[in-house]
Scaffold this motif. Structure first.
Motif, PDB file in Angstrom:
ATOM      1  N   UNK A  57       0.929  -1.173   0.033  1.00  0.00           N
ATOM      2  CA  UNK A  57      -0.079  -0.134   0.005  1.00  0.00           C
ATOM      3  C   UNK A  57       0.914   1.198   0.066  1.00  0.00           C
ATOM      4  N   UNK A  58       2.094   1.261  -0.347  1.00  0.00           N
ATOM      5  CA  UNK A  58       3.178   2.390  -0.299  1.00  0.00           C
ATOM      6  C   UNK A  58       2.873   3.253  -1.427  1.00  0.00           C
ATOM      7  N   UNK A  59       2.198   2.743  -2.594  1.00  0.00           N
ATOM      8  CA  UNK A  59       1.879   3.579  -3.853  1.00  0.00           C
ATOM      9  C   UNK A  59       3.304   3.732  -4.693  1.00  0.00           C
ATOM     10  N   UNK A  60       3.444   4.554  -5.322  1.00  0.00           N
ATOM     11  CA  UNK A  60       4.587   4.808  -6.321  1.00  0.00           C
ATOM     12  C   UNK A  60       5.878   4.798  -5.491  1.00  0.00           C
ATOM     13  N   UNK A  61       6.809   3.994  -5.772  1.00  0.00           N
ATOM     14  CA  UNK A  61       8.072   4.177  -5.087  1.00  0.00           C
ATOM     15  C   UNK A  61       9.187   4.960  -5.616  1.00  0.00           C
ATOM     16  N   UNK A  62       8.840   5.614  -6.707  1.00  0.00           N
ATOM     17  CA  UNK A  62       9.340   6.748  -7.511  1.00  0.00           C
ATOM     18  C   UNK A  62       9.468   7.995  -6.918  1.00  0.00           C
ATOM     19  N   UNK A  63      10.099   8.473  -6.250  1.00  0.00           N
ATOM     20  CA  UNK A  63       9.860   9.854  -5.402  1.00  0.00           C
ATOM     21  C   UNK A  63      10.369  10.913  -6.246  1.00  0.00           C
ATOM     22  N   UNK A  64       9.387  11.474  -7.124  1.00  0.00           N
ATOM     23  CA  UNK A  64       9.980  12.829  -7.873  1.00  0.00           C
ATOM     24  C   UNK A  64       8.733  13.587  -7.843  1.00  0.00           C
ATOM     25  N   UNK A  65       8.567  14.461  -8.782  1.00  0.00           N
ATOM     26  CA  UNK A  65       7.499  15.378  -8.634  1.00  0.00           C
ATOM     27  C   UNK A  65       6.118  14.797  -8.943  1.00  0.00           C
ATOM     28  N   UNK A  66       6.249  13.642  -9.405  1.00  0.00           N
ATOM     29  CA  UNK A  66       4.896  13.366  -9.545  1.00  0.00           C
ATOM     30  C   UNK A  66       3.895  12.984  -8.471  1.00  0.00           C
ATOM     31  N   UNK A  67       4.652  13.011  -7.227  1.00  0.00           N
ATOM     32  CA  UNK A  67       4.046  12.994  -6.118  1.00  0.00           C
ATOM     33  C   UNK A  67       3.151  14.144  -5.784  1.00  0.00           C
ATOM     34  N   UNK A  68       3.586  15.417  -6.151  1.00  0.00           N
ATOM     35  CA  UNK A  68       2.826  16.614  -6.149  1.00  0.00           C
ATOM     36  C   UNK A  68       1.422  16.316  -6.981  1.00  0.00           C
ATOM     37  N   UNK A  69       1.494  15.768  -8.102  1.00  0.00           N
ATOM     38  CA  UNK A  69       0.261  15.523  -8.874  1.00  0.00           C
ATOM     39  C   UNK A  69      -0.426  14.840  -8.232  1.00  0.00           C
ATOM     40  N   UNK A  70      -0.023  13.576  -7.745  1.00  0.00           N
ATOM     41  CA  UNK A  70      -0.874  12.563  -7.006  1.00  0.00           C
ATOM     42  C   UNK A  70      -1.574  13.235  -6.019  1.00  0.00           C
ATOM     43  N   UNK A  71      -0.791  13.989  -5.287  1.00  0.00           N
ATOM     44  CA  UNK A  71      -1.352  14.721  -4.029  1.00  0.00           C
ATOM     45  C   UNK A  71      -2.668  15.567  -4.514  1.00  0.00           C
ATOM     46  N   UNK A  72      -2.309  16.443  -5.409  1.00  0.00           N
ATOM     47  CA  UNK A  72      -3.243  17.408  -6.194  1.00  0.00           C
ATOM     48  C   UNK A  72      -4.496  16.609  -6.588  1.00  0.00           C
ATOM     49  N   UNK A  73      -4.342  15.528  -7.211  1.00  0.00           N
ATOM     50  CA  UNK A  73      -5.509  14.824  -7.828  1.00  0.00           C
ATOM     51  C   UNK A  73      -6.434  14.163  -6.614  1.00  0.00           C
ATOM     52  N   UNK A  74      -5.799  14.121  -5.475  1.00  0.00           N
ATOM     53  CA  UNK A  74      -6.723  13.417  -4.262  1.00  0.00           C
ATOM     54  C   UNK A  74      -7.774  14.330  -4.449  1.00  0.00           C
ATOM     55  N   UNK A  75      -7.624  15.764  -4.300  1.00  0.00           N
ATOM     56  CA  UNK A  75      -8.477  16.583  -3.840  1.00  0.00           C
ATOM     57  C   UNK A  75      -9.060  17.467  -4.930  1.00  0.00           C
TER      58      UNK A  75
END
Length: 188
Positions: A57-75
């Protein structure tokens, strides 16, 4: 209403950015909260195909700027995805974004998806230099169907054409149409 725009182009002030930003402007004028992401400002790596996102359940293991988009997509309520057509299909940046959705929006594999099966509203905005709007229609239809398979609710698929001749900024009719589309998104 929260709306994000994703500009899948390396050109900071190019046609794709103009198109997405006009739609966001129309949405803001109707009271929507907006945010945009330009690939030219982000460091997003391609999917590794490692499947780690589906093994825990850790999600994507690549820690880059896609994390910002994932977070924004949540809301967000609506995603505007701006896709320039290069060589008959979406840009490489668009493909990287699409592939990285595997970690979150893969209905057959993703534990995240099964727990959070909420259809996100989407606008797939394509643009091309060629004046023939039908030239890449099979690819556009394929892409639309792919996002629908990923459980996105694709609301609109505008195709802006003939971008080799003159400045997009001078096309007042197009600017009005894009802002109108953005305004309509604020009430979805």
């Amino acid at each position: 209403m929260n709306i994000i725009g994703i500009i899948a182009s390396e050109r900071k002030e190019g046609n794709t950015a103009f198109i997405v930003n006009k739609m966001l402007e129309g949405a803001r004028e109707q009271g929507a909260q907006t945010q945009s992401f330009r690939f030219s400002d982000l460091n997003i790596k391609p999917c590794r195909g490692c499947w780690a996102c589906h093994k825990s359940d850790q999600g994507c293991v690549i820690k880059d700027d896609m994390q910002k988009i994932y977070d924004a997509m949540e809301y967000t309520d609506v995603i505007i995805l701006g896709l320039p057509i290069y060589m008959g299909q979406m840009s490489a940046q668009g493909k990287i974004f699409t592939d990285r959705l595997f970690a979150r929006f893969s209905p057959r594999f993703s534990p995240y998806f099964k727990e959070n099966a909420v259809k996100k509203q989407m606008v797939l905005s394509f643009n091309q230099g060629n004046p023939n709007a039908d030239l890449f229609q099979p690819y556009i239809d394929y892409t639309n169907q792919m996002f629908r398979t990923l459980e996105f609710n694709v609301k609109e698929v505008p195709v802006v054409t003939d971008l080799r001749n003159g400045s997009i900024h001078d096309r007042e009719d197009l600017c009005r149409e894009l802002k109108h589309l953005g305004s309509s998104l604020a009430s979805i």
